[in-house]
Structures are given as structure tokens and as C-alpha cells.
Design a protein around this motif. Structure first.
Motif, mmCIF file in Angstrom:
data_model
loop_
_atom_site.group_PDB
_atom_site.id
_atom_site.type_symbol
_atom_site.label_atom_id
_atom_site.label_comp_id
_atom_site.label_asym_id
_atom_site.label_seq_id
_atom_site.Cartn_x
_atom_site.Cartn_y
_atom_site.Cartn_z
ATOM 1 N N MET A 1 0.567 -1.512 0.238
ATOM 2 C CA MET A 1 -0.419 0.177 -0.136
ATOM 3 C C MET A 1 1.251 1.004 0.006
ATOM 4 O O MET A 1 1.668 1.215 0.928
ATOM 5 C CB MET A 1 -0.699 -0.076 0.927
ATOM 6 C CG MET A 1 -2.184 1.297 1.009
ATOM 7 S SD MET A 1 -3.533 1.355 2.664
ATOM 8 C CE MET A 1 -2.493 2.537 3.552
ATOM 9 N N ILE A 2 0.349 2.210 -0.691
ATOM 10 C CA ILE A 2 1.087 3.282 -0.943
ATOM 11 C C ILE A 2 0.293 4.217 0.305
ATOM 12 O O ILE A 2 -0.431 4.306 0.760
ATOM 13 C CB ILE A 2 0.726 3.850 -1.997
ATOM 14 C CG1 ILE A 2 0.942 2.887 -3.302
ATOM 15 C CG2 ILE A 2 1.812 5.744 -2.215
ATOM 16 C CD1 ILE A 2 0.766 3.808 -4.728
ATOM 17 N N GLU A 3 1.521 4.933 0.743
ATOM 18 C CA GLU A 3 1.813 5.654 2.076
ATOM 19 C C GLU A 3 0.579 6.935 1.801
ATOM 20 O O GLU A 3 -0.005 7.829 0.299
ATOM 21 C CB GLU A 3 2.261 6.713 2.828
ATOM 22 C CG GLU A 3 3.663 5.568 3.208
ATOM 23 C CD GLU A 3 4.404 6.568 3.860
ATOM 24 O OE1 GLU A 3 4.984 7.956 3.617
ATOM 25 O OE2 GLU A 3 5.021 5.876 4.689
ATOM 26 N N ASN A 4 -0.936 7.077 2.212
ATOM 27 C CA ASN A 4 -1.588 8.342 2.221
ATOM 28 C C ASN A 4 -1.168 9.465 2.051
ATOM 29 O O ASN A 4 -1.900 10.173 0.840
ATOM 30 C CB ASN A 4 -2.287 8.680 3.670
ATOM 31 C CG ASN A 4 -3.034 7.884 4.554
ATOM 32 O OD1 ASN A 4 -3.392 6.759 3.327
ATOM 33 N ND2 ASN A 4 -3.334 8.010 5.513
ATOM 34 N N SER A 5 0.268 9.856 2.297
ATOM 35 C CA SER A 5 0.560 11.400 1.451
ATOM 36 C C SER A 5 0.748 11.030 0.265
ATOM 37 O O SER A 5 0.837 12.206 -0.236
ATOM 38 C CB SER A 5 1.346 11.696 2.787
ATOM 39 O OG SER A 5 2.702 10.907 3.020
ATOM 40 N N GLU A 6 1.792 10.201 -0.209
ATOM 41 C CA GLU A 6 2.280 9.839 -2.242
ATOM 42 C C GLU A 6 0.688 9.925 -2.086
ATOM 43 O O GLU A 6 0.246 9.921 -3.400
ATOM 44 C CB GLU A 6 2.372 9.256 -1.647
ATOM 45 C CG GLU A 6 3.002 8.341 -3.215
ATOM 46 C CD GLU A 6 4.246 9.526 -3.999
ATOM 47 O OE1 GLU A 6 3.830 10.000 -5.060
ATOM 48 O OE2 GLU A 6 4.842 10.472 -2.717
ATOM 49 N N VAL A 7 -0.446 9.357 -1.890
ATOM 50 C CA VAL A 7 -1.564 8.915 -2.911
ATOM 51 C C VAL A 7 -2.220 10.743 -3.027
ATOM 52 O O VAL A 7 -2.526 10.483 -4.025
ATOM 53 C CB VAL A 7 -2.960 7.681 -2.117
ATOM 54 C CG1 VAL A 7 -4.182 7.854 -3.086
ATOM 55 C CG2 VAL A 7 -2.630 6.081 -2.208
ATOM 56 N N MET A 8 -2.235 11.021 -1.946
ATOM 57 C CA MET A 8 -2.704 12.879 -1.646
ATOM 58 C C MET A 8 -2.283 13.524 -3.313
ATOM 59 O O MET A 8 -2.979 14.067 -3.524
ATOM 60 C CB MET A 8 -2.885 13.098 -0.149
ATOM 61 C CG MET A 8 -3.420 14.727 0.030
ATOM 62 S SD MET A 8 -5.318 14.785 -0.944
ATOM 63 C CE MET A 8 -6.280 13.726 0.361
#
Length: 147
Positions: A1-8
């Protein structure tokens, strides 16, 4: 899973790129910035996102997402992303084009797409269909008003 910050960051950057083709840079950046600020009351972690006009600063990235966003639950980040995408689509109006939301899905990359769908609960295909139905309902209502 990609981190929230990178997805955002990926989703916001993709929204900017697509939107800039349809409106001026300054309008898109200011619209997105005010939208994120407006949603900070609902999603506290959005205060860790900075959107700035970098055309005259020589900086590359208009969007900075602090790692503090990773402390939020993926579901909450997904809800915020959903609202941002939908609101940006509305703000562009007819300029968004028919497949604006679908284009976001094609441009964010497979890993990000999988993360927002599986971990954050965002189905971009469903969002596109909802947007299409909403647009058709508005057009139908507008036609009936003029009759």
C-alpha cells in the motif's frame, strides 16, 4: 500500500495537470487551494497540504503534502479525495469534459489506483457514472424549466 501522503500528492498533482488543460493555471490552483482550505474543518489532516502558484518561483511542485497526512485513516483520506475530485469537477463545469474523472484514474498509475480503490474506498468508475447521471439530470431539469 502506498502511504496516504503520496496518494494525496499524486491525486492532487494529477487533478492540477488535467485541470490546467481546461482552465488557466492560476484559476485551477486558487480553486484547489480554497477547496482544500474549506475542507480542513471537516478533514483536519488537510491542513498539512500546501498548494501554491509556482509559476514565478522557479519551484517545480505546486503541491506539498506533509507526512502528517499518514496519521489519518485511509478511509478518511479517501473521503477527502472523493470530495476534492467531485468539487473540482463541478468547479470546471462543462470545461471538465465527459470523462474527467475517468482520466484521473488513467493518469494516477496502477499502484495509486489500487490503493484508492481497495484501501480508501474510492471507485472512480462509479464516481464517473454518478457524475454522468447528475449531469443528465441537470440538463433534463434545465430543459423542463424552459418549456
Amino acid at each position: 500500500m502506498i502511504e496516504n501522503s503520496e496518494v494525496m500528492r499524486t491525486v492532487l498533482a494529477t487533478l492540477l495537470k488535467i485541470s490546467n488543460r481546461k482552465d488557466t493555471d492560476i484559476n485551477v490552483i486558487s480553486t484547489m487551494d480554497s477547496l482544500v482550505k474549506k475542507l480542513e474543518g471537516k478533514y483536519d489532516f488537510l491542513k498539512h497540504i500546501e498548494i501554491k502558484d509556482t509559476r514565478f518561483l522557479g519551484a517545480r511542485d505546486s503541491i506539498t503534502v506533509m507526512s502528517d497526512v499518514n496519521n489519518a485513516s485511509p478511509t478518511e483520506v479517501g473521503k477527502a479525495i472523493h470530495e476534492i475530485i467531485y468539487s473540482m469537477t463541478e468547479s470546471l463545469g462543462r470545461d471538465a469534459g465527459f470523462y474527467f474523472i475517468k482520466e484521473i484514474g488513467h493518469r494516477i498509475g496502477d499502484d495509486c489506483y489500487t490503493t484508492i480503490e481497495d484501501d480508501m474506498g474510492i471507485n472512480l468508475n462509479l464516481m464517473q457514472m454518478e457524475w454522468d447521471v447528475s449531469r443528465m439530470q441537470r440538463r433534463s431539469a434545465d430543459r423542463h424549466k424552459t418549456d
